[in-house]
Motif scaffolding. Structure first.
Motif, short mmCIF file in Angstrom:
data_model
loop_
_atom_site.label_atom_id
_atom_site.label_comp_id
_atom_site.label_asym_id
_atom_site.label_seq_id
_atom_site.Cartn_x
_atom_site.Cartn_y
_atom_site.Cartn_z
N UNK A 68 0.98 -1.14 -0.03
CA UNK A 68 -0.01 -0.08 0.14
C UNK A 68 0.69 1.22 0.06
N UNK A 69 0.62 2.10 -0.94
CA UNK A 69 1.35 3.57 -1.05
C UNK A 69 2.77 3.23 -0.87
N UNK A 70 3.27 2.34 -1.73
CA UNK A 70 4.61 2.12 -1.82
C UNK A 70 5.24 1.20 -0.94
N UNK A 71 4.75 0.84 -0.01
CA UNK A 71 5.31 0.04 1.34
C UNK A 71 4.61 -1.31 1.37
N UNK A 72 5.27 -2.19 2.33
CA UNK A 72 4.75 -3.45 2.05
C UNK A 72 4.69 -3.39 3.60
N UNK A 73 3.14 -3.50 4.15
CA UNK A 73 2.92 -3.74 5.60
C UNK A 73 2.71 -5.17 6.06
N UNK A 74 2.90 -5.27 7.27
CA UNK A 74 2.76 -6.85 7.75
C UNK A 74 1.32 -6.99 7.75
N UNK A 75 0.52 -6.46 7.91
CA UNK A 75 -0.97 -6.30 8.31
C UNK A 75 -1.69 -5.26 7.39
N UNK A 310 -17.01 1.49 11.46
CA UNK A 310 -17.64 0.24 12.14
C UNK A 310 -16.76 -1.06 12.61
N UNK A 311 -15.57 -1.20 12.16
CA UNK A 311 -14.72 -2.35 12.00
C UNK A 311 -14.43 -2.73 13.46
N UNK A 312 -14.76 -3.90 13.83
CA UNK A 312 -14.50 -4.36 15.12
C UNK A 312 -13.63 -5.89 15.13
N UNK A 313 -13.31 -6.16 14.08
CA UNK A 313 -12.62 -7.62 14.02
C UNK A 313 -11.97 -7.85 12.44
N UNK A 314 -11.31 -8.76 12.45
CA UNK A 314 -10.70 -9.26 11.31
C UNK A 314 -11.75 -9.60 10.14
N UNK A 341 -6.60 -1.35 28.83
CA UNK A 341 -5.29 -2.03 29.03
C UNK A 341 -4.19 -1.15 29.17
N UNK A 342 -4.33 0.26 29.05
CA UNK A 342 -3.38 1.19 28.82
C UNK A 342 -2.31 1.02 28.03
N UNK A 343 -1.16 1.11 28.35
CA UNK A 343 -0.04 1.01 27.05
C UNK A 343 0.06 -0.59 26.62
N UNK A 344 -0.46 -1.61 27.38
CA UNK A 344 -0.57 -2.83 26.73
C UNK A 344 -1.64 -2.95 25.58
N UNK A 345 -2.66 -2.21 25.53
CA UNK A 345 -3.89 -2.34 24.60
C UNK A 345 -3.72 -2.43 23.39
N UNK A 346 -2.78 -1.31 22.86
CA UNK A 346 -2.78 -1.42 21.28
C UNK A 346 -2.12 -2.54 20.74
N UNK A 347 -1.09 -2.85 21.33
CA UNK A 347 -0.47 -4.19 20.77
C UNK A 347 -1.15 -5.45 20.89
N UNK A 348 -2.19 -5.58 22.14
CA UNK A 348 -3.08 -6.61 22.26
C UNK A 348 -4.20 -6.61 21.11
N UNK A 349 -4.75 -5.39 20.82
CA UNK A 349 -5.59 -5.40 19.75
C UNK A 349 -5.02 -5.77 18.45
N UNK A 350 -3.82 -5.34 18.08
CA UNK A 350 -3.21 -5.56 16.81
C UNK A 350 -2.89 -7.08 16.71
N UNK A 354 -4.87 -9.63 14.10
CA UNK A 354 -4.05 -10.82 13.29
C UNK A 354 -4.56 -11.98 13.47
N UNK A 355 -4.84 -12.58 14.53
CA UNK A 355 -5.48 -14.04 14.80
C UNK A 355 -6.64 -13.96 14.13
#
Length: 388
Positions: A68-75, A310-314, A341-350, A354-355
């Protein structure tokens, strides 16, 4: 702690976030405008989109990478801009930017964020996007663009679907002002949320730091639907968008597109991507769902398309990709994760997303997004189980 065992879905994060942030903050994050019909429509329209599961494919290894836009993103997703993220959770912008950088995903900073581009720059990573609410004054406009460049932002996003402020009745009733002013009513709510309160006590109540150099004290204590960001900006026209295209030397995206006609005109103007969005139902309660607008826009242009709404999941991400999106962005979801979850939340959602992508791709028997089958309407299933 086993976060996936305790918080396996976005609903779990949302439920916990509501308990951990003050009510006036929750109303700011979660509300739409009007009767919130557009916000609900986003979710209902996604739920009407289905796929036929497929069997006997053996062991598979899904490839979740996306060009996307000249980059390969892992997700195939990233983080949308939210004004005053730091009100929702202390230091939110830097926490989100850091999580996105560590995952190799784009993070979009709002003009009206509680952190400035310079504040976020040390944790930004390679995929920083700067979302601009268009300043009226050309000198301010040029200065904002230069600050974004100097801070490492590579992609410019013009939000075009806020020609006037929306009313956001729930948000208004909450008593929130900008900058936030803690009345006795709001302070009582804060006292019930110790983690949020401790973070704010440490960092100070947030305000729109990126605009500090352009404003004065006369802009204090404004209604949250008429804050200083509105006072500085204008309602952009096509010439304004052309000016930005000419003055930005990286990818240029226009956000808030819901009509095929506008998509064709933006292609002629020379934008690099179009962001299909109804502002999560926060601006206009008479809009169709973003996902309903996506197929016609895909048919009208060959430009890369970003989708939100409205996106809520994979599964929702796959629905959007199957209907023509090239990339998907989430805003509320990442802020629910912070609140929960504070600082842990974003990585957990990512990792949760993914799963979820892997699980749903497995049910369809596909290993790449290009192999996504044609969606079916779950409203149009006959008694024999066939789509018609």
């Amino acid at each position: 702690m086993d976060l996936h065992g305790k918080y396996p879905g976005l609903y779990d994060l949302k439920k916990r976030a509501r308990r951990r942030i003050p009510k006036f903050v929750w109303e700011y994050l979660d509300s739409g405008t009007g009767q919130e019909a557009t916000k609900q429509r986003n979710r209902l329209a996604l739920d009407r989109i289905g796929f036929e599961p497929s069997i006997l494919h053996g062991e598979q290894t899904p490839n979740l990478r996306q060009e996307f836009l000249g980059h390969e993103f892992p997700l195939p997703f990233g983080i949308s801009p939210v004004g005053m993220s730091g009100l929702i959770w202390p230091d939110a912008e830097r926490l989100l930017a850091k999580a996105a950088a560590e995952a190799g995903l784009p993070y979009t900073l709002s003009t009206v964020a509680s952190q400035s581009p310079e504040d976020v720059a040390p944790v930004l990573g390679k995929h920083g996007w700067f979302q601009m609410y268009p300043p009226k004054d050309e000198a301010i406009r040029k200065d904002m663009l230069q600050r974004a460049r100097d801070s490492g932002f590579t992609t410019l996003v013009l939000t075009a679907d806020v020609p006037v402020s929306s009313r956001r009745e729930r948000q208004t009733r909450s008593g929130l002002t900008q900058p936030p002013r803690l009345t006795p009513r709001l302070m009582a709510q804060v006292m019930r949320c110790p983690s949020w309160a401790q973070g704010m006590a440490r960092l100070g109540m947030p305000h729109m730091r990126g605009l500090d150099k352009y404003i004065g004290e006369e802009h204090a204590n404004l209604p949250s639907t008429a804050h200083v960001g509105y006072l500085l900006r204008t309602s952009p026209d096509w010439e304004y968008a052309r000016w930005l295209r000419d003055h930005w030397d990286g990818p240029f995206v226009v956000k808030g597109v819901m009509r095929a006609y506008d998509a064709r005109a933006l292609e002629d103007l020379g934008v690099d991507a179009i962001w299909v969005s109804n502002h999560a139902g926060r601006q206009f309660d008479g809009a169709m769902a973003s996902i309903e607008a996506l197929p016609a826009i895909r048919a009208a242009t060959g430009l890369p398309l970003i989708f939100d709404g409205g996106v809520e999941g994979g599964l929702d991400i796959l629905r959007a990709l199957a209907l023509g999106a090239d990339f998907v962005m989430l805003a509320r979801g990442f802020h629910y994760a912070l609140g929960a979850l504070g600082s842990q939340g974003p990585a957990h959602l990512i990792d949760m997303l993914r799963l979820d992508l892997i699980a749903n791709m497995g049910q369809m028997g596909i290993e790449t997004f290009s192999a996504l089958p044609k969606p079916i309407s779950l409203d149009q299933i006959d008694p024999a189980g066939r789509a018609y």
